[in-house]
Enzyme design. Sequence first.
Site, PDB file in Angstrom:
ATOM      1  N   LYS A  83       0.827  -1.210   0.000  1.00 49.76           N
ATOM      2  CA  LYS A  83       0.000   0.000   0.000  1.00 49.76           C
ATOM      3  C   LYS A  83       0.862   1.260   0.000  1.00 49.76           C
ATOM      4  O   LYS A  83       0.657   2.185  -0.774  1.00 49.76           O
ATOM      5  CB  LYS A  83      -0.916   0.036   1.238  1.00 49.76           C
ATOM      6  N   THR A  84       1.843   1.287   0.884  1.00 49.75           N
ATOM      7  CA  THR A  84       2.687   2.466   0.987  1.00 49.75           C
ATOM      8  C   THR A  84       3.517   2.635  -0.289  1.00 49.75           C
ATOM      9  O   THR A  84       3.709   3.740  -0.788  1.00 49.75           O
ATOM     10  CB  THR A  84       3.574   2.370   2.231  1.00 49.75           C
ATOM     11  N   ASP A 269      -2.033   7.827   3.769  1.00 45.96           N
ATOM     12  CA  ASP A 269      -1.585   6.484   4.179  1.00 45.96           C
ATOM     13  C   ASP A 269      -2.202   6.169   5.545  1.00 45.96           C
ATOM     14  O   ASP A 269      -2.570   7.089   6.290  1.00 45.96           O
ATOM     15  CB  ASP A 269      -0.044   6.469   4.276  1.00 45.96           C
ATOM     16  N   GLU A 270      -2.311   4.898   5.879  1.00 44.77           N
ATOM     17  CA  GLU A 270      -2.840   4.465   7.188  1.00 44.77           C
ATOM     18  C   GLU A 270      -4.209   5.107   7.476  1.00 44.77           C
ATOM     19  O   GLU A 270      -4.465   5.592   8.579  1.00 44.77           O
ATOM     20  CB  GLU A 270      -1.855   4.839   8.323  1.00 44.77           C
ATOM     21  N   GLN A 312      -5.600  -3.197  10.818  1.00 44.35           N
ATOM     22  CA  GLN A 312      -4.474  -2.579  11.511  1.00 44.35           C
ATOM     23  C   GLN A 312      -4.871  -1.295  12.232  1.00 44.35           C
ATOM     24  O   GLN A 312      -4.010  -0.465  12.550  1.00 44.35           O
ATOM     25  CB  GLN A 312      -3.341  -2.285  10.525  1.00 44.35           C
ATOM     26  N   ARG A 682       5.003  -7.508  10.959  1.00 43.75           N
ATOM     27  CA  ARG A 682       6.218  -6.718  10.737  1.00 43.75           C
ATOM     28  C   ARG A 682       7.367  -7.617  10.318  1.00 43.75           C
ATOM     29  O   ARG A 682       8.379  -7.155   9.806  1.00 43.75           O
ATOM     30  CB  ARG A 682       6.658  -5.956  12.009  1.00 43.75           C
TER      31      ARG A 682
END
Length: 825
Positions: A83-84, A269-270, A312, A682
């Site tokens: 995504k990032t 983002d996020e 998330q 992660r």
Amino acid sequence: MNSPFTIPGLEHLQPSGGSGSGEAAGGQSRSSAVEGGDEARVERGPRAASREQLLEGLNDPQRAAVVHEGAPLLVVAGAGSGKTRVLTRRIAWLVAERGAHPGSILAITFTNKAAAEMKERVEELVGKRARLMWVSTFHSACVRILRKEADKLGYKASFSIYDAADSKRLMGLVLKELELDPKKYQPNAVLNWISDRKNELVDVDEAAKQASNAFEEAYARAYRTYQRRLSEANAMDFDDLIMATVHLFMAFPDVRETYRRRFRHVLVDEYQDTNHAQYALIHQLCAHDPEDDGSAQRVAPAELMVVGDADQSIYAFRGANIRNILDFEKDFADATSILLEQNYRSTQTILATANQVIGHNKGRKPKRLWTDAGDGDKIVGWVADDEHAEARFVSDEIDRLVDAGARPGDVAVFYRTNAQSRVFEEIFMRTGQPYKVVGGVRFYERKEVRDALAYLRVLVNPADEISLRRILNTPKRGIGDRAEACVSAYAERERITFFEALTKAHLAPGIATRSLKNIQGFVDVMTEVAQMVEADERPDVILETILDRSGYLAELEASDDPQDGTRVENLAELVAVAREFAEDPQAGPSADPTDVEAGTVSPGLGDFLERVALVADSDQIPDADDTAGVVTLMTLHTAKGLEFPIVFLTGLEDGVFPHMRALGDASELEEERRLAYVGITRARQKLYVSRAVVRSAWGAPSHNPASRFIDEFPVDLVDWKRTAQMAPRPRTEYSRGASAPMGAPTAAGRRNFSSAAARLDAVSKATSAREIPSLAPGDRVVHDSFGMGTVVALEGVAEKSVASVDFGSAGVKRLLLRYAPLEKL
Ligand SMILES: Nc1ncnc2c1ncn2[C@@H]1O[C@H](COP(=O)(O)OP(=O)(O)OP(=O)(O)O)[C@@H](O)[C@H]1O
Ligand SMILES: [Mg+2]
């Protein structure tokens, strides 16, 4: 020099090195807040990347997201699906292929650090003009807008930004003013309540209307007074920054129009962690204008892309609203969604574990997230007798991994709460393993640093009463509480600011002549140095001048307290930070291209203070290049968006993780589970999970059953290298509590109790006067904050013994042995 934003005393723990590979199978790789990966292959320099390069290393749905035009776009996808990376490439694509002016792009990241990395990547792809983009956090973006528009809200452009500590002080004054019982009304509780209101855009009047009982009415009154005093001090707190911007746009359609005209592309983002106020801000910029009936010349809304993962969402406690992502298609007309399903980060084993754990949350959209990275190693499980044994396990395992060729920089250790870092730090200090705690004791929270910043803030904004009161009698210059109270009363009566009242103190009744003289002296110094600010003198020069003229430095230098020596060094560090800023405004993790870079204004004191105010916890993540030799310790919350080849997930105990607070609450438990999902995902290649049977939290040892999340791991994917010693039931150890019967301490448990008692004892000794260790030059010692060092000289006897210890890059410190938290090795 080292990054000015690291913690003094820990900088020496940052060797250099670092390599990158975005491919999970690519062996060594570095952690990255955005993407490492094949970006490195793209040629650096002013030449822009070709169309092919911009789309290189993207799968089909990723490409579709990068080249998408028009309607609002939502990219939803699980962890590690790029995504990032897509967001970053899209920015480059907009500039390089669609001819978007960089200044028309607003990209929002969760931390300043992520913003800096993203900017760097885009610059690699499209060249220097990328600097004109706004890539920043919500807070930074709002500050930039508010600095320009503050007058419309009745603020001066030089307004101060209050952080948590400032807000707390102010709330203390507010509660006093309202005569609210501090036992019933804790400043932090009131502030949290206010923060919730602000995140929901509930202003003072609205809050008063909504209050439905005496308690809430009192809170609402505190809210009103707090806002009044903030505005009198020409200051805003963190939540105000967002709310004020939204209110600005709502109240001034023409201002909003200006920014709608300016930002043609908004990327977030996020997105799952945005709160209502942030959502409203995006809406203001990107939604169709409901008042647009076609008659007026309204600007079409900006193109919007948001990326996120509902699984998330981990900031509900700060008002984040998961509905923002779930309702995107409802909120933005004709929105499109793109799903990404391939994970490029983790092995099959890690991904399957994450998927299975998060599958226990109810009411989520199931996702298919797959990887072709291969199974990889099994997850390694370890049950330790207590938290020290757990830390030893982690430390030994890191040694083993490093012997086998891993770099310490590949390793991250995660835990649920900050306090858990302590035991890991202890063991790493003993073994000499360099480490870095992200978000630990913050340089900017040290008293002397805060004092110095308070001076600067008053120079820029004399109305800032909290800062002014902080420094009024610091250093001691004979302006007592009584004089301060008289000035304060006078200010209130005359409806002038506290600073103005100081300048007219001779008119205020009840102040002793001697105090008057001292006040006059203080006002003179401040007024004189403020002229340097007017004259746009460099921030570092102003800082040095005020530290000198105020007598602050002199007081520290004259002190016998060895701690004051350290304070002087920290101030020197702050001057260095300011100097670096003056010379290169781009330096530092929260670098934000401002008008400064456009060459219109030179970086002034106000810009410097703003930079400092916006440095968030997570910004202490060291630069990738500095971290090859350093193990990273951080909380799970801080780990969001990052990746590491090897991850230790520690403290997996019910009551620790999931947190005690969440045990009885289904929705909080789900949030903890999302945090577990973040933690597991992660890891790129290897994941360790561990727990301690006995843990001393707040000094009292407690038996914690295994985390319920461990039960949710696929049994056949975890290889338990060591299970609980006291309950040898290997087949049932996965079930909660089986290995740690409550209230029935075994011999091992009792041993732990007594050693915990001994530690407690040591702690209480450490905080008061302590036994003086007998030292000789050359001895190796370890200090609670400075780490390992070598004694270079000793002076004084008994109670007065002082040792000079060389702590490497933390410098040589003089420590009064009776008090210094120092241990001989
Ligand atoms: N198409 C691709 N080919 C190869 N590697 C990729 C691809 N897409 C992403 N990656 C790599 O996968 C890793 C994860 O990407 P990224 O950090 O963008 O994921 P994310 O979806 O933002 O994750 P998170 O949800 O944790 O924020 C990075 O190392 C990135 O470089
Ligand atoms: Mg990401």
